[in-house]
Design a protein around this motif. Structure first.
Motif, mmCIF file in Angstrom:
data_model
loop_
_atom_site.group_PDB
_atom_site.id
_atom_site.type_symbol
_atom_site.label_atom_id
_atom_site.label_comp_id
_atom_site.label_asym_id
_atom_site.label_seq_id
_atom_site.Cartn_x
_atom_site.Cartn_y
_atom_site.Cartn_z
ATOM 1 N N ASN A 212 13.719 50.492 8.557
ATOM 2 C CA ASN A 212 12.476 49.781 9.447
ATOM 3 C C ASN A 212 12.400 50.149 10.656
ATOM 4 O OD1 ASN A 212 13.480 47.868 6.946
ATOM 5 N ND2 ASN A 212 11.180 47.690 7.057
ATOM 6 N N LYS A 248 9.461 55.545 13.651
ATOM 7 C CA LYS A 248 10.191 54.260 13.468
ATOM 8 C C LYS A 248 10.955 53.871 14.611
ATOM 9 C CE LYS A 248 8.970 53.555 9.201
ATOM 10 N NZ LYS A 248 9.960 53.414 8.120
ATOM 11 N N PHE A 259 9.179 42.356 16.621
ATOM 12 C CA PHE A 259 8.903 42.877 15.249
ATOM 13 C C PHE A 259 9.455 41.981 14.090
ATOM 14 C CE2 PHE A 259 8.283 46.533 18.173
ATOM 15 C CZ PHE A 259 6.979 46.894 17.461
ATOM 16 N N LEU A 263 6.807 41.392 11.077
ATOM 17 C CA LEU A 263 6.939 42.059 9.899
ATOM 18 C C LEU A 263 7.215 41.022 8.575
ATOM 19 C CD1 LEU A 263 7.158 44.407 8.126
ATOM 20 C CD2 LEU A 263 9.775 44.749 8.932
ATOM 21 N N SER A 266 3.939 39.092 7.860
ATOM 22 C CA SER A 266 2.828 40.047 7.436
ATOM 23 C C SER A 266 3.018 40.503 5.972
ATOM 24 C CB SER A 266 2.500 41.056 8.389
ATOM 25 O OG SER A 266 2.100 40.643 9.536
ATOM 26 N N ALA A 267 4.197 40.816 5.958
ATOM 27 C CA ALA A 267 4.715 41.429 4.440
ATOM 28 C C ALA A 267 4.794 40.649 3.081
ATOM 29 C CB ALA A 267 6.087 42.353 4.672
ATOM 30 N N CYS A 315 1.988 52.023 12.388
ATOM 31 C CA CYS A 315 2.396 51.207 11.123
ATOM 32 C C CYS A 315 3.810 50.777 10.940
ATOM 33 C CB CYS A 315 1.798 52.075 9.918
ATOM 34 S SG CYS A 315 2.337 51.034 8.495
ATOM 35 N N ILE A 316 4.037 49.579 10.773
ATOM 36 C CA ILE A 316 5.304 49.091 10.299
ATOM 37 C C ILE A 316 5.800 48.815 8.870
ATOM 38 C CG2 ILE A 316 5.705 47.906 12.663
ATOM 39 C CD1 ILE A 316 5.291 45.336 11.548
ATOM 40 N N ARG A 317 4.723 49.296 8.044
ATOM 41 C CA ARG A 317 4.880 49.390 6.711
ATOM 42 C C ARG A 317 5.109 47.723 6.077
ATOM 43 N NH1 ARG A 317 4.004 53.737 8.394
ATOM 44 N NH2 ARG A 317 4.910 55.723 7.426
ATOM 45 N N CYS A 318 3.821 47.100 6.420
ATOM 46 C CA CYS A 318 4.270 45.817 6.047
ATOM 47 C C CYS A 318 3.293 45.461 4.704
ATOM 48 C CB CYS A 318 3.748 44.544 7.072
ATOM 49 S SG CYS A 318 2.037 44.778 7.389
#
Length: 477
Positions: A212, A248, A259, A263, A266-267, A315-318
């Motif tokens: 992450n 990343k 974060f 994260l 949001s995820a 983008c943090i891929r949430c």
């Protein structure tokens, strides 16, 4: 450069794929229910924080600063990771990353690996490459396990099996785990997965993970997850291989304070991920004996060079943009033809493909802005979509000059909108043309030709009998 996210020769355009998937009512029901639940949970935990918008801005600024100085922070991460006993590898593209991982697995004298959920490994089709080399891969995340056993593809960044309901999952486990008497309660399914995976955790000596966050200041790697499978994969194997995109990296350990609040909310709508694992190098008697990090480019430097679309790499891929997107909620993730679905996939995949394929994805949006409103790091996805649409048009109309049909259409529209007289004339003609198509309730349910694409899935209201200006003039004499 070879970039592997999907086979463009076998993937239809988004519009064609979406058309087929709109007929799958069960899939649409599953997707709408799951995204609705996540959105409701997110709303509750976000509204608890009075400084949510300030946190979003902090996340945006940290990522913006990092991308502007990415070379410095990547080199800092490499130095600190190696000083702690890790080994850092650099991979230009998917094929090079596949080769490095395959060689490391063979070097560990293993023909099996256990994996933590990782979109980066999906991006480079790592499982297929390892299996082709004779290495058995076991996904340990529950959703990824469902996808793997079901011979399916992920449809969501955070919840890959979101498109499957409980009965469908039970059928997969019954068939693939040879459990004909398996019940359908969540407890039954979780226990079946636990028993299936526990033996793998205790036996397989090589683990593969994503990341992450990569922490430049310490050379550490952070993985967050909700099931505990990640913790098992990070501590039990003798060799651990981490694959992470160069995007990343974050500068400082302290940045995790921001974060690790953004994260999970949001995820998955959680205040904090149940398992937050941070490891740095190797330590005698604790965890893996060998630790490798593969820093993957795979077209990211090309995205970095484009100042208008660089924010994509923040983008943090949430997956929050997917949950909020009205297009994704109707089609699910498979219509995007990529492991990255939804709004973020619509801007990331074409750039990873260097605009050579997936040209339809920038048009997989209504530009409503819902994705921008929920993005925890404020990526202006609609802005990037428009930028990419411009690139698509430039490629497809190159050399047409004055014969470019889209340019001609825009000139006609500009001429109409540039004159009140012409606009009123066009409105009168429009009302005349629509009369045969309007039903008794005032809706148009069918349009001919190219325009029929709109009315295949939605109705169109008839034009007002008078414009606002006409109404205002009547009202005020």
């Amino acid at each position: 450069m070879s970039v592997i996210t999907f086979d463009p020769a076998r993937v239809p355009s988004f519009q064609n794929a979406a058309k087929d998937l709109l007929g799958d009512t069960q899939l649409r029901k599953n997707v709408r229910h799951a995204t609705g639940v996540i959105q409701a949970k997110r709303k509750v935990v976000v509204e608890e924080l009075p400084d949510w918008q300030e946190l979003r801005e902090s996340g945006r600024q940290i990522k913006k600063h990092t991308l502007e100085h990415l070379d410095f922070y990547l080199e800092q991460f490499e130095r600190n990771c190696m000083a702690a006993g890790g080994v850092v590898h650099w991979a230009r593209d998917a094929e090079e990353a596949q080769r490095i991982v395959t060689e490391l697995v063979r070097g560990s004298a293993s023909d099996e690996v256990i994996k933590i959920k990782s979109m980066t490994t999906e991006e480079i089709s790592l499982n297929k490459a390892l299996e082709a080399a004779g290495v058995k891969v076991y996904e340990t995340d529950l959703a990824e396990l469902i996808i793997q056993l079901g011979h399916d593809l992920p449809s969501h960044i955070v919840v890959p099996a979101l498109h499957k309901n409980r009965q469908q999952i039970r059928e997969i486990f019954q068939r693939e785990m040879n459990l004909p008497e398996l019940g359908e309660r969540p407890q039954d399914l979780a226990e079946a997965a636990r028993q299936f995976l526990r033996e793998k955790f205790l036996r397989v000596k090589t683990g593969v993970s994503g990341a992450n966050f990569l922490i430049a200041e310490t050379g550490g790697v952070c993985v967050v997850e909700s099931e505990g499978n990640g913790r098992m994969c990070l501590t039990l194997p003798e060799t651990l291989i981490t694959i992470a995109g160069i995007d990343k990296v974050i500068p400082r350990y302290q940045d995790l304070e921001v974060f690790l609040q953004l994260l999970p909310r949001s995820a998955t709508g959680e205040r904090m991920n149940p398992y937050n694992s941070i490891w740095t190098g190797v330590h005698a008697g604790d965890g893996p004996r060998a630790f490798h990090v593969i820093l993957l480019d795979n077209a990211r430097t090309e995205i970095l060079a484009d100042t208008e679309s660089r924010q994509t790499l923040s983008c943090i891929r949430c997956g929050a943009c997917q949950n909020a997107c009205p297009v994704y909620r109707q089609t699910g993730g498979h219509a995007y033809g990529s492991v990255y679905a939804g709004p973020i996939g619509a801007i990331l995949t074409p750039q990873l493909q260097q605009m050579e394929s997936a040209r339809s994805l920038p048009y997989a949006s209504s530009l409503c802005g819902a994705c921008y409103e929920v993005c925890p790091v404020k990526i202006n996805i609609p802005e990037v979509l428009i930028h990419l649409r411009n690139k698509v048009v430039e490629r497809e109309t190159r050399g047409l000059g004055a014969l470019n049909p889209e340019a001609l259409a825009m000139k006609v529209m500009a001429s109409i909108f540039g004159s009140e007289r012409r606009l009123r004339a066009a409105q009168r003609l429009g009302r005349m043309a629509e009369r045969p198509l309007v039903n008794a309730e005032g809706w148009i349910t069918w349009l001919p030709g190219f325009a029929g694409g709109w009315t295949k899935v939605r109705d169109l209201h008839e034009m007002p009998t008078e414009t606002f200006r006409e109404w205002w003039e009547k009202r005020n004499g």
